[in-house]
Design an enzyme around this catalytic site. Structure first.
Site, short mmCIF file in Angstrom:
data_model
loop_
_atom_site.label_atom_id
_atom_site.label_comp_id
_atom_site.label_asym_id
_atom_site.label_seq_id
_atom_site.Cartn_x
_atom_site.Cartn_y
_atom_site.Cartn_z
N CYS A 60 0.66 1.39 -7.11
CA CYS A 60 -0.69 0.52 -7.60
C CYS A 60 -1.99 1.22 -6.78
O CYS A 60 -2.99 1.60 -7.53
CB CYS A 60 -0.60 -0.48 -6.84
SG CYS A 60 0.86 -1.95 -7.61
N ASP A 61 -1.99 1.79 -5.99
CA ASP A 61 -2.50 2.45 -5.41
C ASP A 61 -2.85 3.90 -5.79
O ASP A 61 -4.08 3.93 -6.38
CB ASP A 61 -2.06 3.06 -3.94
CG ASP A 61 -2.35 4.30 -2.60
OD1 ASP A 61 -3.51 3.26 -2.08
OD2 ASP A 61 -3.08 5.40 -3.10
#
Length: 166
Positions: A60-61
């Site tokens: 996600c990062d």
């Protein structure tokens, strides 16, 4: 409905799935300061709705960083990263990441975005990894719900759709 797995386990998606060509439904989410944010707040801009399960995970990062690098400097557009993370966690992630152009909003309170776009993972109460590209009139010009929740979306297709909006 899209077939989705998360760590290879089947997941049930709740809500109304949207598709390319649909008019994007409005939604209510929370900004990092707990203010209400809606799709209407970005009227007249092209948009990438970058949807992730949690900014506290490496995939996600990286996904948020990729869309930030590629699209956030377009003054006619906006990249919204949407998750069910608490607004406080999103604010902490933004500060730690050093990304000033990322707009993170939280669907934690009501899952309104997730239900309106068909991306609520019932078993986890998180949002399924997905990308929606909207033109200035909120027509969905690209929609992808990633079939395996730990995989990346197709960045090239999403960015091509975004960059082709006149």
């Amino acid at each position: 409905m899209a077939k989705v797995t998360f760590k290879q386990e089947p997941i049930t998606l709740k809500g109304e799935e949207v598709k390319q060509g649909d008019t994007a439904p409005d939604f209510k989410v929370l900004g990092n300061d707990l203010s209400e944010v809606t799709l209407k707040d970005f009227d007249g801009k092209k948009k990438i709705l970058n949807v992730v399960p949690s900014l506290d995970t490496p995939v996600c990062d990286q996904q948020a960083r990729k869309f930030n690098e590629e699209a956030s400097t377009d003054e006619n557009g906006v990249v919204l990263t949407i998750s069910a993370d608490l607004p406080f966690a999103q604010k902490r992630w933004c500060a730690a990441s050093g990304l000033d152009n990322v707009l993170t909003v939280s669907d934690h309170k009501d899952l309104d975005f997730g239900m309106n776009y068909g991306v609520v993972m019932e078993e986890l109460r998180l949002l399924a990894r997905s990308v929606f590209v909207l033109d200035q009139n909120n027509e969905i010009v690209h929609a992808e719900i990633v079939s395996e929740g730990t995989d990346f979306p197709d960045f090239d297709k999403a960015l091509e759709a975004y960059n082709n909006i006149k």
